[in-house]
Write a protein that holds these residues in place. Structure first.
Motif, PDB file in Angstrom:
ATOM      1  N   LEU A   1      10.570  -5.654  -2.379  1.00 49.86           N
ATOM      2  CA  LEU A   1      10.802  -4.230  -2.152  1.00 49.86           C
ATOM      3  C   LEU A   1      11.230  -3.996  -0.707  1.00 49.86           C
ATOM      4  N   PRO A   2      12.386  -3.393  -0.491  1.00 55.26           N
ATOM      5  CA  PRO A   2      12.817  -3.099   0.890  1.00 55.26           C
ATOM      6  C   PRO A   2      12.026  -1.941   1.472  1.00 55.26           C
ATOM      7  N   ASP A   3      12.053  -1.810   2.799  1.00 60.29           N
ATOM      8  CA  ASP A   3      11.414  -0.674   3.452  1.00 60.29           C
ATOM      9  C   ASP A   3      12.079   0.622   3.014  1.00 60.29           C
ATOM     10  N   MET A   4      11.265   1.675   2.989  1.00 57.98           N
ATOM     11  CA  MET A   4      11.690   3.016   2.575  1.00 57.98           C
ATOM     12  C   MET A   4      11.967   3.106   1.079  1.00 57.98           C
ATOM     13  N   THR A   5      11.423   2.127   0.299  1.00 62.68           N
ATOM     14  CA  THR A   5      11.450   2.277  -1.159  1.00 62.68           C
ATOM     15  C   THR A   5      10.611   3.490  -1.534  1.00 62.68           C
ATOM     16  N   ARG A   6      11.103   4.310  -2.441  1.00 53.91           N
ATOM     17  CA  ARG A   6      10.394   5.520  -2.841  1.00 53.91           C
ATOM     18  C   ARG A   6       9.499   5.236  -4.031  1.00 53.91           C
ATOM     19  N   ALA A   7       8.317   5.859  -4.045  1.00 55.21           N
ATOM     20  CA  ALA A   7       7.352   5.667  -5.134  1.00 55.21           C
ATOM     21  C   ALA A   7       6.849   7.024  -5.609  1.00 55.21           C
ATOM     22  N   LYS A   8       6.778   7.184  -6.918  1.00 54.49           N
ATOM     23  CA  LYS A   8       6.253   8.420  -7.475  1.00 54.49           C
ATOM     24  C   LYS A   8       5.520   8.113  -8.778  1.00 54.49           C
ATOM     25  N   VAL A   9       4.687   9.058  -9.191  1.00 46.64           N
ATOM     26  CA  VAL A   9       3.953   8.932 -10.456  1.00 46.64           C
ATOM     27  C   VAL A   9       4.844   9.453 -11.570  1.00 46.64           C
ATOM     28  N   ALA A  10       4.994   8.635 -12.625  1.00 47.48           N
ATOM     29  CA  ALA A  10       5.891   9.002 -13.731  1.00 47.48           C
ATOM     30  C   ALA A  10       5.188   8.791 -15.057  1.00 47.48           C
ATOM     31  N   PHE A  11       5.612   9.582 -16.070  1.00 47.43           N
ATOM     32  CA  PHE A  11       5.109   9.403 -17.419  1.00 47.43           C
ATOM     33  C   PHE A  11       5.746   8.176 -18.048  1.00 47.43           C
ATOM     34  N   ASN A  12       4.975   7.503 -18.902  1.00 49.80           N
ATOM     35  CA  ASN A  12       5.461   6.286 -19.540  1.00 49.80           C
ATOM     36  C   ASN A  12       5.210   6.370 -21.041  1.00 49.80           C
ATOM     37  N   GLY A  13       6.245   6.671 -21.789  1.00 49.37           N
ATOM     38  CA  GLY A  13       6.114   6.710 -23.242  1.00 49.37           C
ATOM     39  C   GLY A  13       5.619   8.052 -23.739  1.00 49.37           C
ATOM     40  N   LEU A  14       5.480   8.139 -25.074  1.00 47.64           N
ATOM     41  CA  LEU A  14       5.064   9.384 -25.710  1.00 47.64           C
ATOM     42  C   LEU A  14       3.568   9.594 -25.645  1.00 47.64           C
ATOM     43  N   GLY A  15       2.809   8.536 -25.354  1.00 48.97           N
ATOM     44  CA  GLY A  15       1.360   8.660 -25.320  1.00 48.97           C
ATOM     45  C   GLY A  15       0.830   9.364 -24.102  1.00 48.97           C
ATOM     46  N   GLY A  16       1.675   9.612 -23.136  1.00 44.63           N
ATOM     47  CA  GLY A  16       1.234  10.304 -21.947  1.00 44.63           C
ATOM     48  C   GLY A  16       0.683   9.395 -20.877  1.00 44.63           C
ATOM     49  N   SER A  17       0.747   8.063 -21.058  1.00 44.66           N
ATOM     50  CA  SER A  17       0.277   7.158 -20.019  1.00 44.66           C
ATOM     51  C   SER A  17       1.209   7.247 -18.811  1.00 44.66           C
ATOM     52  N   LYS A  18       0.663   6.921 -17.663  1.00 43.81           N
ATOM     53  CA  LYS A  18       1.425   7.090 -16.424  1.00 43.81           C
ATOM     54  C   LYS A  18       1.537   5.770 -15.686  1.00 43.81           C
TER      55      LYS A  18
ATOM     56  N   ASN B   1       0.842  -1.197   0.000  1.00 47.06           N
ATOM     57  CA  ASN B   1       0.000   0.000   0.000  1.00 47.06           C
ATOM     58  C   ASN B   1       0.879   1.249   0.000  1.00 47.06           C
ATOM     59  N   ILE B   2       0.543   2.186  -0.867  1.00 45.06           N
ATOM     60  CA  ILE B   2       1.252   3.463  -0.960  1.00 45.06           C
ATOM     61  C   ILE B   2       0.236   4.570  -0.746  1.00 45.06           C
ATOM     62  N   ILE B   3       0.543   5.499   0.134  1.00 45.13           N
ATOM     63  CA  ILE B   3      -0.372   6.595   0.451  1.00 45.13           C
ATOM     64  C   ILE B   3       0.090   7.847  -0.290  1.00 45.13           C
ATOM     65  N   PHE B   4      -0.739   8.290  -1.239  1.00 40.47           N
ATOM     66  CA  PHE B   4      -0.451   9.484  -2.035  1.00 40.47           C
ATOM     67  C   PHE B   4      -1.405  10.602  -1.642  1.00 40.47           C
ATOM     68  N   LYS B   5      -0.935  11.836  -1.799  1.00 40.07           N
ATOM     69  CA  LYS B   5      -1.825  12.987  -1.696  1.00 40.07           C
ATOM     70  C   LYS B   5      -2.513  13.259  -3.035  1.00 40.07           C
ATOM     71  N   ASP B   6      -1.843  12.923  -4.112  1.00 40.54           N
ATOM     72  CA  ASP B   6      -2.365  13.149  -5.457  1.00 40.54           C
ATOM     73  C   ASP B   6      -1.940  11.979  -6.331  1.00 40.54           C
ATOM     74  N   ILE B   7      -2.923  11.240  -6.866  1.00 37.27           N
ATOM     75  CA  ILE B   7      -2.611  10.048  -7.655  1.00 37.27           C
ATOM     76  C   ILE B   7      -2.322  10.388  -9.110  1.00 37.27           C
ATOM     77  N   ASP B   8      -2.718  11.596  -9.568  1.00 35.43           N
ATOM     78  CA  ASP B   8      -2.312  12.125 -10.869  1.00 35.43           C
ATOM     79  C   ASP B   8      -2.619  11.168 -12.022  1.00 35.43           C
ATOM     80  N   SER B   9      -3.925  10.822 -12.183  1.00 35.65           N
ATOM     81  CA  SER B   9      -4.436  10.045 -13.329  1.00 35.65           C
ATOM     82  C   SER B   9      -4.030   8.569 -13.321  1.00 35.65           C
ATOM     83  N   ILE B  10      -3.482   8.068 -12.237  1.00 36.90           N
ATOM     84  CA  ILE B  10      -3.224   6.629 -12.127  1.00 36.90           C
ATOM     85  C   ILE B  10      -4.558   5.908 -11.954  1.00 36.90           C
ATOM     86  N   VAL B  11      -4.757   4.795 -12.665  1.00 41.24           N
ATOM     87  CA  VAL B  11      -5.998   4.025 -12.591  1.00 41.24           C
ATOM     88  C   VAL B  11      -5.672   2.576 -12.253  1.00 41.24           C
ATOM     89  N   LYS B  12      -6.710   1.815 -11.967  1.00 42.77           N
ATOM     90  CA  LYS B  12      -6.537   0.393 -11.699  1.00 42.77           C
ATOM     91  C   LYS B  12      -5.969  -0.298 -12.944  1.00 42.77           C
TER      92      LYS B  12
END
Length: 223
Positions: A86-103, A38-49
């Motif tokens: 994944l070890p503890d304190m692994t960092r997670a962020k929302v990133a762009f993936n490819g030219l299509g703008g998928s995240k 589980n990752i707790i975000f303040k803003d998921i920024d268009s991430i979907v299931k």
């Protein structure tokens, strides 16, 4: 159809149902739960299931579920690639993936090691609004500094510097500094004396304890 046949069919259905349920429970606790985070975000920024999860650019899993709680979004991910832990304190962020703008969710190795922090740490992405707010704050600070500089009277600054350059004031400040140093040395000496007294008291108590222990031991042996 005879009752015996119906009973046999029901028994078979219950048996296979229990077998399937047991397999699902075993698969959940053996493979799914240990690889679900589980990752707790303040803003998921268009991430979907179903959005991909990457670890240092490599696809390792996907987003399983998104759930809102108060002002935060709980993003549940599942690692499906073998031998990826994944070890503890692994960092997670929302990133762009490819030219299509998928995240996707991008996972990065931890930079520090704190045993008290568990799980994955979310790194919030900066948006254009955030950058605009930062620029506005910097502009406000620059305006305040400019107003402060303009409000300084050069004549008053020159007079103040001349007063501080007066030998009498310098001598007075020097005397005050010497008094402060002398007082500090006196405080240090008193502190050292107090520590010595405490150590001597502790040594005296230890010697008494040793004496009474040896006395009681000798009394016990004599009896």
């Amino acid at each position: 159809m005879k009752k015996e046949v119906i009973v046999e069919i029901l028994i078979l259905i219950c048996f296979f149902g229990a077998l399937i349920l047991g397999f699902m429970v075993f698969n959940h606790y053996k493979y799914e739960k240990p690889n679900t985070y589980n990752i707790i975000f303040k803003d998921i920024d268009s991430i979907v299931k179903g959005s991909p999860v990457r670890f240092m650019g490599m696809n390792v899993g996907h987003v399983v579920k998104l759930k809102r709680k108060d002002k935060y979004i709980i993003c549940k991910i599942r690692i499906t690639k073998d031998n990826v832990k994944l070890p503890d304190m692994t960092r997670a962020k929302v990133a762009f993936n490819g030219l299509g703008g998928s995240k996707s969710i991008e996972l990065l190795p931890p930079t520090t090691n704190d045993p008290e922090i568990k799980g994955i740490i979310a790194v919030e992405s900066l948006r254009i609004n955030d950058l605009a707010g930062m620029v506005k704050d910097l502009v406000d600070v620059a305006v305040i500094i400019n107003d402060f500089v303009q409000a300084i009277d050069p004549v008053m600054v020159s007079v103040t510097l001349k007063e501080f350059a007066d030998p009498e004031i310098i001598n007075r400040v020097d005397c005050d500094m010497k008094k402060i140093v002398k007082m500090q040395n006196g405080v240090n000496e008193k502190a050292e004396t107090t520590v010595d007294k405490e150590e001597s008291a502790e040594n005296f108590v230890d010697s008494l304890n040793t004496f009474f222990e040896s006395f009681f031991n000798s009394m016990t042996k004599s009896h």
